[in-house]
Design an enzyme around this catalytic site. Structure first.
Site, PDB file in Angstrom:
ATOM      1  N   TYR A 144       4.682 -17.396   8.319  1.00  0.00           N
ATOM      2  CA  TYR A 144       4.418 -17.553   9.748  1.00  0.00           C
ATOM      3  C   TYR A 144       2.908 -17.630   9.932  1.00  0.00           C
ATOM      4  O   TYR A 144       2.174 -16.810   9.379  1.00  0.00           O
ATOM      5  CB  TYR A 144       4.986 -16.365  10.522  1.00  0.00           C
ATOM      6  CG  TYR A 144       4.681 -16.364  12.001  1.00  0.00           C
ATOM      7  CD1 TYR A 144       3.807 -15.419  12.542  1.00  0.00           C
ATOM      8  CD2 TYR A 144       5.265 -17.286  12.862  1.00  0.00           C
ATOM      9  CE1 TYR A 144       3.528 -15.407  13.908  1.00  0.00           C
ATOM     10  CE2 TYR A 144       4.990 -17.280  14.224  1.00  0.00           C
ATOM     11  CZ  TYR A 144       4.124 -16.333  14.743  1.00  0.00           C
ATOM     12  OH  TYR A 144       3.842 -16.323  16.087  1.00  0.00           O
ATOM     13  N   ASP A 239      -4.225 -18.274   4.845  1.00  0.00           N
ATOM     14  CA  ASP A 239      -4.049 -17.623   6.145  1.00  0.00           C
ATOM     15  C   ASP A 239      -4.130 -16.112   5.907  1.00  0.00           C
ATOM     16  O   ASP A 239      -3.136 -15.477   5.561  1.00  0.00           O
ATOM     17  CB  ASP A 239      -2.715 -18.023   6.777  1.00  0.00           C
ATOM     18  CG  ASP A 239      -2.495 -17.290   8.083  1.00  0.00           C
ATOM     19  OD1 ASP A 239      -1.445 -17.519   8.719  1.00  0.00           O
ATOM     20  OD2 ASP A 239      -3.354 -16.467   8.460  1.00  0.00           O
ATOM     21  N   LYS A 267      -6.306 -10.046  13.757  1.00  0.00           N
ATOM     22  CA  LYS A 267      -5.966  -8.623  13.595  1.00  0.00           C
ATOM     23  C   LYS A 267      -7.190  -7.737  13.330  1.00  0.00           C
ATOM     24  O   LYS A 267      -7.995  -7.515  14.230  1.00  0.00           O
ATOM     25  CB  LYS A 267      -4.880  -8.483  12.523  1.00  0.00           C
ATOM     26  CG  LYS A 267      -3.595  -9.262  12.920  1.00  0.00           C
ATOM     27  CD  LYS A 267      -2.503  -9.131  11.909  1.00  0.00           C
ATOM     28  CE  LYS A 267      -1.374 -10.108  12.150  1.00  0.00           C
ATOM     29  NZ  LYS A 267      -0.474  -9.724  13.231  1.00  0.00           N
TER      30      LYS A 267
HETATM   31  P1  KE4 Z   1      -1.588 -14.124  16.510  1.00  0.00           P
HETATM   32  O1  KE4 Z   1      -1.656 -15.456  17.246  1.00  0.00           O
HETATM   33  O2  KE4 Z   1      -0.312 -13.373  16.803  1.00  0.00           O
HETATM   34  O3  KE4 Z   1      -2.835 -13.270  16.701  1.00  0.00           O
HETATM   35  O4  KE4 Z   1      -1.589 -14.441  14.929  1.00  0.00           O
HETATM   36  C1  KE4 Z   1      -0.603 -15.302  14.419  1.00  0.00           C
HETATM   37  C2  KE4 Z   1      -0.440 -15.033  12.934  1.00  0.00           C
HETATM   38  C3  KE4 Z   1      -1.003 -15.919  12.037  1.00  0.00           C
HETATM   39  N1  KE4 Z   1      -0.894 -15.733  10.696  1.00  0.00           N
HETATM   40  C4  KE4 Z   1      -0.240 -14.645  10.200  1.00  0.00           C
HETATM   41  C5  KE4 Z   1      -0.144 -14.461   8.712  1.00  0.00           C
HETATM   42  C6  KE4 Z   1       0.346 -13.700  11.083  1.00  0.00           C
HETATM   43  O5  KE4 Z   1       1.006 -12.630  10.566  1.00  0.00           O
HETATM   44  C7  KE4 Z   1       0.246 -13.890  12.477  1.00  0.00           C
HETATM   45  C8  KE4 Z   1       0.876 -12.940  13.476  1.00  0.00           C
HETATM   46  N2  KE4 Z   1       1.666 -11.879  12.928  1.00  0.00           N
HETATM   47  C9  KE4 Z   1       2.735 -11.357  13.765  1.00  0.00           C
HETATM   48  C10 KE4 Z   1       3.466 -10.299  12.932  1.00  0.00           C
HETATM   49  N3  KE4 Z   1       4.537 -10.854  12.208  1.00  0.00           N
HETATM   50  C11 KE4 Z   1       2.216 -10.806  15.061  1.00  0.00           C
HETATM   51  C12 KE4 Z   1       3.216  -9.990  15.842  1.00  0.00           C
HETATM   52  C13 KE4 Z   1       3.788 -10.761  17.001  1.00  0.00           C
HETATM   53  O6  KE4 Z   1       4.085 -11.966  16.845  1.00  0.00           O
HETATM   54  O7  KE4 Z   1       3.961 -10.112  18.052  1.00  0.00           O
END
Ligand code: KE4
Length: 426
Positions: A144, A239, A267
């Site tokens: 993801y 990523d 994060k």
């Molecule tokens: P954000 O747009 O949520 O800040 O980041 C997206 C993203 C990109 N790449 C990786 C490897 C990620 O894990 C994420 C976001 N992680 C999720 C957890 N599985 C955020 C939690 C959520 O979607 O509420």
């Protein structure tokens, strides 16, 4: 446990917010029950609106590597706030933040700040396409990278949990340019490269997957990807939104000794405030406006408030490399306790761990890609999740997520978690 205020708030919230939440995984859909609404975080603990206390293993999905509200971040943000929150003009703090990131991650020659991991990965792919003048990308099923259209093709995390590998709203045209390979399967990448010779702009992956639950790459797989990308002129994007500053000061690329062409962050880089970043080779990043033709922008990108939080977090990381040994110690103790429990209970559920990222899969087969992860019994995970929640342990409300440990976890927290793990599985 009384969660009556959370129940009331969830009912109210659902009238105005789709699903009552601002991010799907928070709705507890894959584990059932009513999500608990949080009121306060302090160190290793979260406190919900009904006053219940939890030991937190989500840490806001990764940012809180030092636990909630560490004084050095709080003070930095309050100090910055004295001068205002955002100016929409360049500031000194942005220059200092960029220098700090490049000092911690040697592969980053230039970096651009954004406001989320999604913005970071979306922008990195666009600049890779602009740099190579190619259109296709390779991603891995189960990984993801945020919710940009061209990633929501067999996405992991939320979309995977909802069992909809393709998301409605993504056009066929978009999907055509996203090629899907299998994690830890180099042949699947070689095949795609052969079928799409000279058309692939970038290959993006989670260098350690958190979004299938924790899945760790083999050395051959990672080295093979680097070789293929170098040979084919494909931009190799790590990523590191989850792994950046989590697994080491220099992230997964430091742990594996692999140099990607570009890296994305989120994060931890924001210290709990909305910050993402993408960076890499100068010759690629110079394609970005206003230097080059690839457009990318953001009203609040690099705002002083978020930079203050992120700068405080990364400075603490730079000055305290020992935190990774501390996190290793805590997570190793947790894993050992879990393995002892599983032994006593005669269960062989799979535990994957690297550093302070850990997951337990309700399958007795090894988990090394999406297909093997999906063999997990998600109903059993849901039962386990509630068993832990009822004992005051707050875990990701979905099987296909990583747990995150923080330096704020005490020995007592870890022992209580091991005890709860045994009881919840009994
Ligand atoms: P954000 O747009 O949520 O800040 O980041 C997206 C993203 C990109 N790449 C990786 C490897 C990620 O894990 C994420 C976001 N992680 C999720 C957890 N599985 C955020 C939690 C959520 O979607 O509420």
């Amino acid at each position: 446990m009384d969660i009556s205020k959370s129940i009331k708030l969830f009912e109210e919230g659902k009238k105005y917010i789709p699903g009552g939440v601002n991010s799907p995984v928070r709705a507890f859909k894959s584990v059932g029950g009513n999500p608990v609404f949080m009121a306060r975080g302090e160190g290793s603990k979260l406190f919900d609106v009904d006053g219940n206390e939890y030991i937190d293993y989500i840490g806001s999905w990764g940012p809180h590597i030092f636990g909630h509200n560490p004084p050095f971040i709080k003070e930095a943000v309050l100090k910055a706030l004295e001068n205002g929150s955002s100016f929409g003009a360049p500031t000194e703090m942005e220059v200092e933040m960029a220098k700090l990131i490049t000092s911690l991650v040697p592969s980053i020659e230039m970096v651009r700040m954004v406001n989320s991991g999604t913005e970071a990965t979306m922008s990195a792919v666009r600049v890779a396409r602009g740099y190579t003048n190619r259109e296709k990308i390779i991603k891995f099923e189960g990984c993801y990278h945020g919710h940009a259209d061209f990633f929501l093709i067999k996405a992991g995390s939320g979309a995977l949990t909802f069992g909809q590998p393709d998301s409605p709203g993504v056009t066929k045209g978009t999907a055509n340019d996203t090629l899907i390979a299998r994690y830890n399967d180099l042949d699947s990448v070689i095949e795609l490269v052969k079928q799409n010779k000279g058309e692939i702009a970038a290959l993006i992956l989670e260098p350690v997957v958190g979004n299938m639950g924790v899945v760790i790459p083999t050395e051959d797989f990672m080295n093979g990807l680097r070789e293929i990308c170098t040979k084919e002129g494909i931009v190799f994007i790590f990523d590191e939104v989850m792994t950046g500053f989590r697994l080491a000061q220099g992230g997964a690329q430091e742990v594996f000794g692999i140099t990607p062409d570009m890296t994305t962050f989120g994060k931890i880089i924001g210290g709990g405030l909305p910050v993402g970043a993408f960076g890499g080779k100068r010759e690629i990043m110079e394609k970005l406006a206003p230097m080059g033709p690839v457009y990318q922008a953001g009203t609040l990108s690099g705002n002083p408030l978020a930079m203050a939080a992120g700068f405080a977090a990364l400075t603490h990381i730079k000055e305290n490399p020992g935190i990774y040994d501390l996190l290793e110690e805590k997570t190793d103790r947790l894993e050992t306790g879990f393995r002892e429990n599983l032994e006593k209970l005669g269960k062989a559920y799979r535990i994957n761990r690297i550093g302070s990222m850990i997951s337990m899969f309700f399958t007795e087969q090894p988990v090394y890609d999406l297909e093997s992860a999906m063999k997990s019994d998600t109903a059993l995970y849901a039962k386990f999740f509630h068993g832990m929640l009822d004992r005051g342990i707050y875990l990701p409300p979905a099987q296909f997520e990583s747990w995150f440990l923080s330096t704020a976890l005490t020995d007592d927290d870890i022992e209580r978690t091991i005890k709860a793990h045994y009881e919840a599985l009994s």
